[in-house]
Design a protein around this motif. Structure first.
Motif, PDB file in Angstrom:
ATOM      1  N   VAL A  88     -52.868  24.670 -29.142  1.00 17.00           N
ATOM      2  CA  VAL A  88     -53.420  24.582 -27.790  1.00 17.00           C
ATOM      3  C   VAL A  88     -52.311  24.962 -26.821  1.00 17.00           C
ATOM      4  N   GLY A  89     -52.603  25.947 -25.968  1.00 15.92           N
ATOM      5  CA  GLY A  89     -51.615  26.396 -24.996  1.00 15.92           C
ATOM      6  C   GLY A  89     -52.262  27.246 -23.925  1.00 15.92           C
ATOM      7  N   TRP A  90     -51.425  27.913 -23.141  1.00 19.51           N
ATOM      8  CA  TRP A  90     -51.874  28.672 -21.974  1.00 19.51           C
ATOM      9  C   TRP A  90     -51.616  30.163 -22.157  1.00 19.51           C
ATOM     10  N   SER A  91     -52.587  30.982 -21.737  1.00 21.79           N
ATOM     11  CA  SER A  91     -52.444  32.435 -21.728  1.00 21.79           C
ATOM     12  C   SER A  91     -52.941  32.964 -20.392  1.00 21.79           C
ATOM     13  N   TYR A  92     -52.402  34.113 -19.995  1.00 19.70           N
ATOM     14  CA  TYR A  92     -52.820  34.724 -18.735  1.00 19.70           C
ATOM     15  C   TYR A  92     -54.225  35.289 -18.914  1.00 19.70           C
TER      16      TYR A  92
END
Length: 133
Positions: A88-92
């Motif tokens: 689980v993480g962040w992407s543009y």
């Protein structure tokens, strides 16, 4: 008569409550970090999944074009996702399908044709044959 006069008031309150719920649902997709239940597809060749919504955050995972991810939430142009590897993480968001986010401008490195290095000890070679006396 007494119960009839309360019916329009109840109807009005129910409509107002429903309108508030709809407005809150529409506003949640703009910049907050609310839950969005859907999937998206990676459109970039390789996409970094970062620990935080920042270009400077550490990369947790890298996923390839065409892979599906679960969209969990959104913070401005950054999308919180769950990868096929369950990270689980962040992407543009510009590199995920279904988001109308412009791609960032990148400065491509200048292309310079490779040139062989010249050694100072080498003398220039002449194309004419040496003169023999």
């Amino acid at each position: 008569m007494h119960t009839r006069s309360r019916l329009p008031l109840r109807l009005l309150l129910a409509c107002a409550f429903a309108s508030c719920l709809v407005a809150l649902g529409c506003a949640s997709n703009t910049g907050g970090s609310s839950y969005i239940s859907r999937t998206s597809t990676v459109t970039a060749y390789r996409l970094n999944v970062r620990a935080d919504p920042s270009i400077n955050a550490p990369v947790l995972d890298v996923i390839s074009r065409g892979q599906s991810v679960d969209v969990l939430s959104r913070r401005y142009n950054w999308i919180k996702i769950r990868t096929p590897n369950h990270h689980v993480g962040w992407s543009y968001g510009a590199f995920l399908s279904g988001f109308n986010i412009p791609k960032p401008e990148s400065k491509a490195p200048e292309y310079k044709e490779a040139q062989p290095e010249k050694k100072e000890s080498e003398e220039p070679k002449s194309e004419q044959p040496p003169v023999v006396l």
